[in-house]
Design a protein around this motif. Structure first.
Motif, mmCIF file in Angstrom:
data_model
loop_
_atom_site.group_PDB
_atom_site.id
_atom_site.type_symbol
_atom_site.label_atom_id
_atom_site.label_comp_id
_atom_site.label_asym_id
_atom_site.label_seq_id
_atom_site.Cartn_x
_atom_site.Cartn_y
_atom_site.Cartn_z
ATOM 1 N N ASP A 55 0.802 -1.218 0.000
ATOM 2 C CA ASP A 55 0.000 0.000 0.000
ATOM 3 C C ASP A 55 0.842 1.278 0.000
ATOM 4 O O ASP A 55 0.308 2.361 0.142
ATOM 5 N N VAL A 56 2.150 1.154 -0.162
ATOM 6 C CA VAL A 56 3.029 2.316 -0.090
ATOM 7 C C VAL A 56 4.032 2.286 -1.230
ATOM 8 O O VAL A 56 4.604 1.242 -1.532
ATOM 9 N N LYS A 57 4.227 3.434 -1.849
ATOM 10 C CA LYS A 57 5.284 3.621 -2.840
ATOM 11 C C LYS A 57 6.112 4.796 -2.369
ATOM 12 O O LYS A 57 5.575 5.874 -2.122
ATOM 13 N N ILE A 58 7.439 4.594 -2.257
ATOM 14 C CA ILE A 58 8.312 5.674 -1.820
ATOM 15 C C ILE A 58 9.437 5.818 -2.831
ATOM 16 O O ILE A 58 10.055 4.829 -3.211
ATOM 17 N N THR A 59 9.693 7.060 -3.244
ATOM 18 C CA THR A 59 10.827 7.363 -4.098
ATOM 19 C C THR A 59 11.642 8.437 -3.405
ATOM 20 O O THR A 59 11.107 9.491 -3.057
ATOM 21 N N ILE A 60 12.926 8.152 -3.201
ATOM 22 C CA ILE A 60 13.818 9.118 -2.566
ATOM 23 C C ILE A 60 14.887 9.475 -3.579
ATOM 24 O O ILE A 60 15.583 8.597 -4.087
ATOM 25 N N LYS A 61 15.004 10.768 -3.874
ATOM 26 C CA LYS A 61 16.001 11.241 -4.826
ATOM 27 C C LYS A 61 16.902 12.234 -4.117
ATOM 28 O O LYS A 61 16.425 13.120 -3.429
ATOM 29 N N THR A 62 18.201 12.086 -4.324
ATOM 30 C CA THR A 62 19.140 13.070 -3.795
ATOM 31 C C THR A 62 19.761 13.768 -4.984
ATOM 32 O O THR A 62 20.200 13.127 -5.927
ATOM 33 N N GLY A 63 19.796 15.099 -4.943
ATOM 34 C CA GLY A 63 20.313 15.872 -6.065
ATOM 35 C C GLY A 63 21.810 16.044 -5.956
ATOM 36 O O GLY A 63 22.421 15.755 -4.936
ATOM 37 N N GLU A 64 22.453 16.509 -7.038
ATOM 38 C CA GLU A 64 23.880 16.776 -7.048
ATOM 39 C C GLU A 64 24.175 18.216 -6.642
ATOM 40 O O GLU A 64 25.312 18.635 -6.641
ATOM 41 N N THR A 65 23.130 18.953 -6.278
ATOM 42 C CA THR A 65 23.349 20.313 -5.823
ATOM 43 C C THR A 65 23.847 20.283 -4.391
ATOM 44 O O THR A 65 23.940 19.234 -3.781
#
Length: 161
Positions: free
Chosen positions: A27-37
């Motif tokens: 029941d859960v979708k998680i997307t974690i993105k880390t930027g290059e900034t």
């Protein structure tokens, strides 16, 4: 999954140096993105499927005879079969240049020898030089500069003749 577990997951991803992590459960979708900034960009998406809404099927297009396109596709793949594909040995970020103000390691048409540096792949803040295992001529660069690459992803096509 509670808020504390999500926060711990975000901290773990930030420390690992991964640029993107996707986690899907019932029941859960998680997307974690880390930027290059300089700052970190974190995106958390949580979705709960709704059982009461029926899904509509997309209309299937009618297949038209495509003789010219079909004959072009095998010819292109036969041309590529004589080339050697150089693949990424690691997961990371692909760079064609040693630094932004320097020229690319190789360009299309350049002759390379065994041991020539073709590109750099950054993985966890380490820059790994990718060297050629064969001699030949660069026919095509298959990845854009500063793009993420996966393990065993094709990077270059080389004509060994």
């Amino acid at each position: 999954m509670d808020l504390k577990e999500i926060q711990n997951l975000i901290k773990f991803v930030a420390k690992s140096g991964a640029s993107e992590v996707k986690l899907e459960m019932e029941d859960v979708k998680i997307t974690i993105k880390t930027g290059e900034t300089k700052g970190e960009m974190t995106t958390v998406v949580q979705q709960i499927p709704m059982a009461g809404i029926p899904q509509q099927a997309a209309p299937v297009p009618v297949a038209q005879p495509a003789a010219p396109a079909a004959s072009d596709a095998p010819a292109a793949s036969n041309d590529d079969s004589k080339y050697v594909t150089i693949k990424s040995p690691i997961i990371g970020t692909f760079y064609r240049k040693p630094s932004p103000d320097k020229p690319s390691f190789v360009e299309v048409g350049d002759s390379i020898s065994e041991g020539s540096v073709l590109c750099v792949i950054e993985a966890m803040k380490l820059f790994n030089e990718i060297e050629s295992e064969i001699s030949g001529k660069i026919v095509k660069v298959l990845v854009d500069d500063s793009s993420p690459v996966e393990f065993d992803q094709p990077l270059f096509l080389v004509d060994p003749s």
